[in-house]
Write a protein that holds these residues in place. Structure first.
Motif, mmCIF file in Angstrom:
data_model
loop_
_atom_site.group_PDB
_atom_site.id
_atom_site.type_symbol
_atom_site.label_atom_id
_atom_site.label_comp_id
_atom_site.label_asym_id
_atom_site.label_seq_id
_atom_site.Cartn_x
_atom_site.Cartn_y
_atom_site.Cartn_z
ATOM 1 N N VAL A 199 -41.687 -4.694 35.576
ATOM 2 C CA VAL A 199 -41.131 -3.799 34.544
ATOM 3 C C VAL A 199 -41.621 -2.361 34.726
ATOM 4 O O VAL A 199 -42.831 -2.105 34.735
ATOM 5 C CB VAL A 199 -41.498 -4.285 33.126
ATOM 6 N N HIS A 200 -40.658 -1.453 34.849
ATOM 7 C CA HIS A 200 -40.929 -0.014 35.026
ATOM 8 C C HIS A 200 -40.108 0.802 34.034
ATOM 9 O O HIS A 200 -39.273 0.281 33.298
ATOM 10 C CB HIS A 200 -40.518 0.436 36.434
ATOM 11 N N VAL A 201 -40.326 2.121 34.094
ATOM 12 C CA VAL A 201 -39.473 3.086 33.399
ATOM 13 C C VAL A 201 -39.074 4.125 34.441
ATOM 14 O O VAL A 201 -39.877 4.506 35.296
ATOM 15 C CB VAL A 201 -40.223 3.751 32.217
ATOM 16 N N THR A 202 -37.825 4.594 34.357
ATOM 17 C CA THR A 202 -37.313 5.537 35.367
ATOM 18 C C THR A 202 -37.929 6.916 35.226
ATOM 19 O O THR A 202 -38.659 7.213 34.293
ATOM 20 C CB THR A 202 -35.804 5.757 35.184
ATOM 21 N N ILE A 210 -47.657 -2.050 36.485
ATOM 22 C CA ILE A 210 -48.036 -1.705 37.868
ATOM 23 C C ILE A 210 -48.086 -0.187 37.942
ATOM 24 O O ILE A 210 -48.896 0.390 38.660
ATOM 25 C CB ILE A 210 -47.074 -2.339 38.907
ATOM 26 N N HIS A 211 -47.192 0.447 37.177
ATOM 27 C CA HIS A 211 -47.278 1.873 36.857
ATOM 28 C C HIS A 211 -47.571 1.937 35.355
ATOM 29 O O HIS A 211 -46.666 1.753 34.533
ATOM 30 C CB HIS A 211 -45.949 2.579 37.169
ATOM 31 N N PRO A 212 -48.825 2.176 34.994
ATOM 32 C CA PRO A 212 -49.238 1.945 33.600
ATOM 33 C C PRO A 212 -48.628 2.899 32.577
ATOM 34 O O PRO A 212 -48.626 2.582 31.391
ATOM 35 C CB PRO A 212 -50.757 2.109 33.638
ATOM 36 N N GLY A 213 -48.121 4.044 33.019
ATOM 37 C CA GLY A 213 -47.416 4.897 32.057
ATOM 38 C C GLY A 213 -46.104 4.271 31.615
ATOM 39 O O GLY A 213 -45.543 4.627 30.581
ATOM 40 N N GLU A 214 -45.628 3.312 32.413
ATOM 41 C CA GLU A 214 -44.328 2.651 32.172
ATOM 42 C C GLU A 214 -44.636 1.270 31.601
ATOM 43 O O GLU A 214 -44.495 0.263 32.261
ATOM 44 C CB GLU A 214 -43.570 2.577 33.508
ATOM 45 N N ILE A 215 -45.076 1.240 30.351
ATOM 46 C CA ILE A 215 -45.799 0.076 29.839
ATOM 47 C C ILE A 215 -44.967 -0.817 28.908
ATOM 48 O O ILE A 215 -45.496 -1.711 28.245
ATOM 49 C CB ILE A 215 -47.113 0.553 29.158
ATOM 50 N N TRP A 231 -51.795 6.425 33.545
ATOM 51 C CA TRP A 231 -51.536 7.234 34.744
ATOM 52 C C TRP A 231 -50.942 6.371 35.842
ATOM 53 O O TRP A 231 -51.298 5.200 35.976
ATOM 54 C CB TRP A 231 -52.851 7.868 35.212
ATOM 55 N N ARG A 232 -50.033 6.978 36.606
ATOM 56 C CA ARG A 232 -49.270 6.251 37.618
ATOM 57 C C ARG A 232 -50.132 5.549 38.671
ATOM 58 O O ARG A 232 -49.864 4.426 39.055
ATOM 59 C CB ARG A 232 -48.359 7.264 38.298
ATOM 60 N N ASN A 233 -51.170 6.226 39.162
ATOM 61 C CA ASN A 233 -51.950 5.673 40.270
ATOM 62 C C ASN A 233 -53.237 5.014 39.774
ATOM 63 O O ASN A 233 -53.638 5.180 38.629
ATOM 64 C CB ASN A 233 -52.266 6.767 41.291
ATOM 65 N N ILE A 275 -36.985 -4.002 36.769
ATOM 66 C CA ILE A 275 -36.443 -3.376 35.555
ATOM 67 C C ILE A 275 -36.873 -1.920 35.567
ATOM 68 O O ILE A 275 -38.040 -1.620 35.799
ATOM 69 C CB ILE A 275 -36.989 -4.039 34.269
ATOM 70 N N GLU A 276 -35.918 -1.049 35.326
ATOM 71 C CA GLU A 276 -36.230 0.366 35.149
ATOM 72 C C GLU A 276 -35.590 0.793 33.837
ATOM 73 O O GLU A 276 -34.416 1.164 33.795
ATOM 74 C CB GLU A 276 -35.657 1.196 36.316
ATOM 75 N N ASN A 277 -36.374 0.699 32.770
ATOM 76 C CA ASN A 277 -35.859 1.191 31.497
ATOM 77 C C ASN A 277 -35.697 2.706 31.584
ATOM 78 O O ASN A 277 -36.434 3.378 32.309
ATOM 79 C CB ASN A 277 -36.816 0.813 30.364
ATOM 80 N N MET A 330 -41.102 5.217 37.659
ATOM 81 C CA MET A 330 -40.578 4.891 38.979
ATOM 82 C C MET A 330 -40.847 6.053 39.937
ATOM 83 O O MET A 330 -41.744 5.999 40.742
ATOM 84 C CB MET A 330 -39.105 4.538 38.807
ATOM 85 N N THR A 331 -40.097 7.143 39.833
ATOM 86 C CA THR A 331 -40.254 8.308 40.703
ATOM 87 C C THR A 331 -40.255 7.955 42.178
ATOM 88 O O THR A 331 -41.278 8.048 42.835
ATOM 89 C CB THR A 331 -41.552 9.102 40.419
HETATM 90 ZN ZN LIG Z 1 -42.513 2.697 38.164
#
Ligand SMILES: [Zn+2]
Length: 616
Positions: free
Chosen positions: A237-240, A136-141, A198-200, A329-331, A1-2
């Motif tokens: 779906v994301h991760v915080t 969408i943020h691939p590190g948060e998979i 990577w995020r971007n 979602i922010e796991n 997320m960030t």
């Molecule tokens: Zn994210």
């Protein structure tokens, strides 16, 4: 997320040198790499966890075991190529599963969705549709690994009944290029998977800022997919990042807890129907669901939480404006990958069941919100300095210590649930601008790029087949200001004051009228009003209006100015008053002449005149 800045990036030189020898290449096979000794050693400990959802994990005796499950530590997520191979196999083996490509990334990778349905090639529009988007943020998979397990269980392990009344579209990886910029050093605050994307994107863009401007091929592809498969529920779906807490699955949506938003009936369904059922289901499987919050002070965890911003550039902000029920979602990043993946599995499965049972009510809510035509449209949300309320919070114990590295006190999270519930102030957002809804806008044909983006949004436009001169309201931008630095490949421009001018204006053939009396009318206003912080103008996409053309020589304007004063005593008095009031102006010959030039018909009339007109 960030969404909040200030995250320290671990880039120790010695570690980097060691890392270079062990860095996993993107072409490496599915075998998980050796766990490096420094991996995550600097992260706070995670509380031990066990949950009923662990029984969902299948072992290597299952021919459909996923790479995540096969890894002994359940801390691995497969590459783009291996993920696709696995889904291709599933597609070939099950009539319930099919793959649909919907775009190509800047680096040439196919972007695809996996569709789970009993309907065959054409989905029955009467059935509610769940769109789950991972990466969408691939590190948060987490959504990819959870989706693989659930689709496998739907295909082969008795969960096909989930599809009796509902269809599922899963995007396993949206940002496919970012997913392949993979290493053990992508997400320093996150506990696994061991190799992360990577995020971007390849073009260094954050796709979860692109929901309004629609710059990127991945986002444009997503819009086409969303037009083809209108989601009744869209889950991103994301991760915080950020603070520690007990919750493992946090999620939120605009309008939560009755807060004002653009889709009140949808928010009320999400609050009143989805949330209690979802939380019960997650808790029954051993998870700790929580509301999505962002700490406002990383050095004082109890200082307060914010909603993280509600702008339409984010999926949840866009969803509220477009009347698409959207859940973010922010796991929690400090929980192990396995715990997060299993929580996501339970979330998706529960969402399918809810849509099967109560999807009709949600459709009615979507219809009600899509029929709203508010005369005033709040915009430009900013953090409210006054807390909205105090909320109970399941915190993790912490202490502070003097850090020799930073030279100040830093927080040390202790990994133990705090037995006392915290009571923490919650700060919401509030609009800082109210826009009026005009009847329509006119966009000139020569901004075909903007017209294309409106269409990609799904906005209905009415093209002019021949040039027409129309009485319209044009906006003179009084105080445009360029941002000091680039953001998402744009130099943003803010304007806080505009002056409306009634004009007869000729729009060439191919220009479009954009009525606001349509379900996406609010979105149209937010995109086309230059003061809206989410508009094309604010993203710096109409910078040509800032350039003034032609000038007048001093030998021409000086005698003309003298004649103007002779002819107009009022003008002369105004000029002289200015000379008296502003010595700097009086001492600046060019400024004095410019003052007159601006008052002649030679002055560039299009300067700062916004080319998109209002019909009122
Ligand atoms: Zn994210």
């Amino acid at each position: 997320m960030t969404r909040l800045s200030g995250t320290l990036r671990m880039r120790n030189l010695t570690l980097a040198a060691l890392a270079a020898t062990l860095m996993t290449s993107t072409s490496m096979a599915q075998t998980p790499p050796v766990k490096a000794p420094w991996d995550e050693a600097f992260l706070p400990p995670a509380p031990p966890w066990q949950g009923a959802s662990q029984a969902l994990i299948r072992d290597k005796t299952d021919p459909w075991v996923t790479a995540f499950e096969a890894d002994p530590e359940h801390n691995f997520s497969p590459t783009y190529v291996d993920t696709r191979k696995w889904f291709d196999r599933l597609d070939a083996a099950s009539p319930l599963i099919r793959i649909e490509a919907f775009g190509t990334s800047p680096e040439g990778r196919e972007i695809y969705a996996v569709i789970a349905s009993r309907d065959g090639a054409k989905l029955d529009p009467k059935k509610p549709l769940l769109l789950v988007q991972a990466g969408i943020h691939p590190g948060e998979i987490d959504g990819k690994d959870a989706g693989m397990m659930l689709l496998r269980d739907i295909a082969f392990h008795g969960k096909d009944g989930l599809l009796d009344k509902v269809n599922l579209v899963l995007i396993p990886i949206l940002s496919v290029d970012g997913h392949e910029r993979a290493s053990a050093y992508s997400r320093p605050n996150q506990r696994g998977p061991r190799i992360q994307g990577w995020r971007n994107t390849a073009t260094n863009q954050n796709l979860n800022r692109d929901f309004m401007k629609l710059d990127q091929p991945e986002m444009q592809a997503l819009k086409r997919l969303q037009a083809r498969y209108r989601a009744d529920l869209y889950v991103d779906v994301h991760v915080t990042d950020g603070m520690d807490y007990q919750y493992d699955v946090t999620y939120g949506f605009n309008g939560e807890n009755g807060v004002w938003n653009r889709s009140p009936a949808i928010a009320s369904w999400l609050d009143g129907v989805l949330k209690p059922a979802m939380n019960t289901s997650l808790e029954a499987q051993g998870h700790i669901p929580g509301e999505l919050v962002f700490g406002i002070d990383e050095h004082d965890p109890k200082a307060g939480f914010s909603d993280g911003g509600l702008g339409e550039r984010f999926s949840n902000g866009w969803g509220a404006a477009a009347h698409v029920p959207t859940i973010l979602i922010e796991n929690h990043s400090l929980k192990p990958h396995a715990q997060r993946v299993l929580g996501t599995y339970v979330f998706i499965e529960t969402a399918l069941k809810l849509l099967a049972e109560k999807g009709g009510d949600l459709r009615a809510a979507i219809a009600a919100d899509s029929a709203l035509r508010p005369a005033e449209i709040p915009a430009n949300f900013v953090a409210d300095p006054k807390p909205a309320y105090t909320r109970a919070f399941k915190g993790i114990r912490y202490e502070t210590y003097d850090s020799p590295a930073s030279g100040r006190k830093e927080v040390r999270w202790l990994g133990e649930p705090d037995p006392d519930l915290w009571q923490v102030p919650f700060y919401g957002s509030k609009p800082s601008l109210t826009l009026k809804r005009p009847t329509a806008y006119y966009v000139p044909s020569y901004r075909a790029d903007l017209i294309e983006r409106l269409k990609l949004h799904g906005v209905t436009v009415e093209p002019l087949s021949a040039a027409r001169t129309l009485p319209v309201e044009m906006l003179r931008l009084t105080d445009p200001k360029l941002a000091p630095r680039a953001n998402e490949g744009h130099v943003q421009i803010t304007v806080t004051q505009v002056k409306a001018e009634r004009r007869d204006w000729t729009f060439p053939a191919g220009s479009v009228r954009v009525p606001t009396d349509q379900p996406l009318g609010d979105l149209v206003v937010l995109l086309l009003e230059p003061q809206s912080s989410e508009s094309f103008f604010a993203w710096g996409m109409v910078p040509e209006v800032l350039s003034r053309v032609e000038y007048i020589e001093p030998y021409a304007i000086a005698p003309l100015a003298e004649k103007m004063m002779e002819a107009d005593p009022k003008l002369k008095a105004e000029f002289e008053a200015r000379l008296k009031a502003e010595p700097a102006f009086a001492a600046d010959p060019d400024a004095r002449l410019a003052w007159f030039y601006r008052r002649t018909p030679f002055y560039d009339d299009h300067h700062l005149l916004y080319p998109i007109a209002r019909e009122n």
